[in-house]
Design a protein around this motif. Structure first.
Motif, short mmCIF file in Angstrom:
data_model
loop_
_atom_site.label_atom_id
_atom_site.label_comp_id
_atom_site.label_asym_id
_atom_site.label_seq_id
_atom_site.Cartn_x
_atom_site.Cartn_y
_atom_site.Cartn_z
N GLY A 1 -7.48 14.94 -62.94
CA GLY A 1 -8.47 14.14 -64.01
C GLY A 1 -7.39 13.27 -64.99
N TYR A 2 -7.94 12.08 -65.24
CA TYR A 2 -6.98 11.48 -66.18
C TYR A 2 -6.73 11.84 -67.50
CZ TYR A 2 -5.54 7.15 -68.91
OH TYR A 2 -5.07 6.32 -69.63
N ASN A 3 -7.93 12.39 -68.07
CA ASN A 3 -7.93 12.59 -69.38
C ASN A 3 -7.08 13.89 -69.53
OD1 ASN A 3 -9.55 10.85 -70.37
ND2 ASN A 3 -11.39 11.75 -69.85
N TYR A 4 -7.30 14.84 -68.69
CA TYR A 4 -6.59 16.36 -68.49
C TYR A 4 -4.78 15.87 -68.61
CZ TYR A 4 -10.56 19.06 -68.02
OH TYR A 4 -11.85 19.55 -68.41
N ARG A 5 -4.64 14.97 -67.45
CA ARG A 5 -3.26 14.22 -67.45
C ARG A 5 -2.45 13.90 -68.56
NH1 ARG A 5 -4.16 12.20 -62.60
NH2 ARG A 5 -4.58 10.13 -63.62
N THR A 6 -3.23 12.98 -68.91
CA THR A 6 -2.51 12.18 -70.21
C THR A 6 -2.67 13.02 -71.48
OG1 THR A 6 -4.84 11.30 -70.70
CG2 THR A 6 -3.41 10.00 -69.64
N TYR A 7 -3.52 14.10 -71.86
CA TYR A 7 -3.75 15.03 -72.61
C TYR A 7 -2.17 15.64 -72.57
CZ TYR A 7 -4.51 18.40 -76.02
OH TYR A 7 -4.32 19.47 -77.11
N ALA A 8 -2.14 16.32 -71.50
CA ALA A 8 -1.07 17.27 -71.47
C ALA A 8 0.10 16.41 -71.51
CB ALA A 8 -1.03 17.75 -69.90
N ILE A 9 0.47 15.46 -71.02
CA ILE A 9 1.68 14.62 -71.03
C ILE A 9 2.16 14.30 -72.54
CG2 ILE A 9 2.87 12.64 -70.53
CD1 ILE A 9 1.42 12.52 -67.84
N ARG A 10 0.83 13.69 -73.19
CA ARG A 10 1.07 13.48 -74.89
C ARG A 10 1.44 14.78 -75.29
NH1 ARG A 10 -3.94 11.62 -75.70
NH2 ARG A 10 -4.52 13.42 -76.66
N ARG A 11 0.83 15.87 -75.38
CA ARG A 11 1.20 16.96 -75.89
C ARG A 11 2.75 17.60 -75.73
NH1 ARG A 11 0.85 18.71 -79.83
NH2 ARG A 11 0.73 20.83 -79.31
N ILE A 12 3.04 17.52 -74.68
CA ILE A 12 4.32 17.93 -73.92
C ILE A 12 5.34 17.11 -75.02
CG2 ILE A 12 6.11 17.94 -72.34
CD1 ILE A 12 3.68 18.73 -70.36
N ARG A 13 5.12 15.64 -74.74
CA ARG A 13 6.00 14.78 -75.36
C ARG A 13 6.36 15.01 -76.83
NH1 ARG A 13 4.60 9.45 -72.09
NH2 ARG A 13 6.02 9.96 -69.96
N ASP A 14 4.99 15.06 -77.47
CA ASP A 14 4.95 15.22 -78.93
C ASP A 14 5.54 16.48 -79.40
OD1 ASP A 14 3.77 13.01 -79.20
OD2 ASP A 14 1.57 13.72 -79.73
N ALA A 15 5.33 17.80 -78.83
CA ALA A 15 5.92 18.95 -79.07
C ALA A 15 7.48 18.94 -79.08
CB ALA A 15 5.35 19.98 -78.15
N PHE A 16 7.88 18.35 -78.01
CA PHE A 16 9.53 18.37 -77.71
C PHE A 16 10.07 17.36 -78.78
CE2 PHE A 16 8.74 20.54 -73.81
CZ PHE A 16 9.91 20.87 -73.60
N ARG A 17 9.40 16.38 -79.16
CA ARG A 17 9.80 15.29 -80.24
C ARG A 17 9.97 16.03 -81.73
NH1 ARG A 17 6.45 10.70 -78.31
NH2 ARG A 17 7.70 9.68 -76.81
N GLU A 18 8.73 16.74 -81.92
CA GLU A 18 8.92 17.47 -83.19
C GLU A 18 9.60 18.51 -83.34
OE1 GLU A 18 5.35 20.49 -84.85
OE2 GLU A 18 4.73 18.89 -83.80
N ASN A 19 10.23 19.33 -82.27
CA ASN A 19 10.89 20.33 -82.44
C ASN A 19 12.53 20.25 -81.77
OD1 ASN A 19 9.11 22.10 -83.53
ND2 ASN A 19 8.38 22.22 -81.26
N LYS A 20 12.91 18.79 -81.79
CA LYS A 20 14.28 18.40 -81.52
C LYS A 20 15.28 18.52 -82.40
CE LYS A 20 14.29 13.44 -82.48
NZ LYS A 20 14.48 12.01 -82.07
N ASN A 21 15.00 18.72 -83.54
CA ASN A 21 16.06 18.99 -84.47
C ASN A 21 16.33 20.58 -85.00
OD1 ASN A 21 16.84 16.24 -84.64
ND2 ASN A 21 15.02 15.79 -86.27
#
Length: 70
Positions: free
Chosen positions: A25-45
């Motif tokens: 599903g497109y919505n599940y796929r894009t949501y998962a990718i967005r959450r992964i990227r955001d979480a890693f960016r948020e915690n990179k420091n």
């Protein structure tokens, strides 16, 4: 962060993105990718090794969940 720990985190990041690409599903796929990227960016420091270990364990659990779902 030690080099091995950095490599482990990067491997985990790529594995999460690769596995989330398998959602049909497109919505599940894009949501998962967005959450992964955001979480890693948020915690990179983060420098605290205990907090990093906790976040890595949480990401591994999420990877298992994604793997079961696809």
């Amino acid at each position: 962060m030690a080099a091995s720990s950095r490599a482990q985190v990067l491997r985990l990041y790529r594995a999460l993105l690769r596995e989330s690409q398998r959602f049909s599903g497109y919505n599940y796929r894009t949501y998962a990718i967005r959450r992964i990227r955001d979480a890693f960016r948020e915690n990179k420091n983060i420098k605290d090794s205990e907090k990093i270990e906790e976040l890595v364990n949480k990401a591994k659990a999420n990877l298992e969940v994604i793997h079961r779902q696809v």
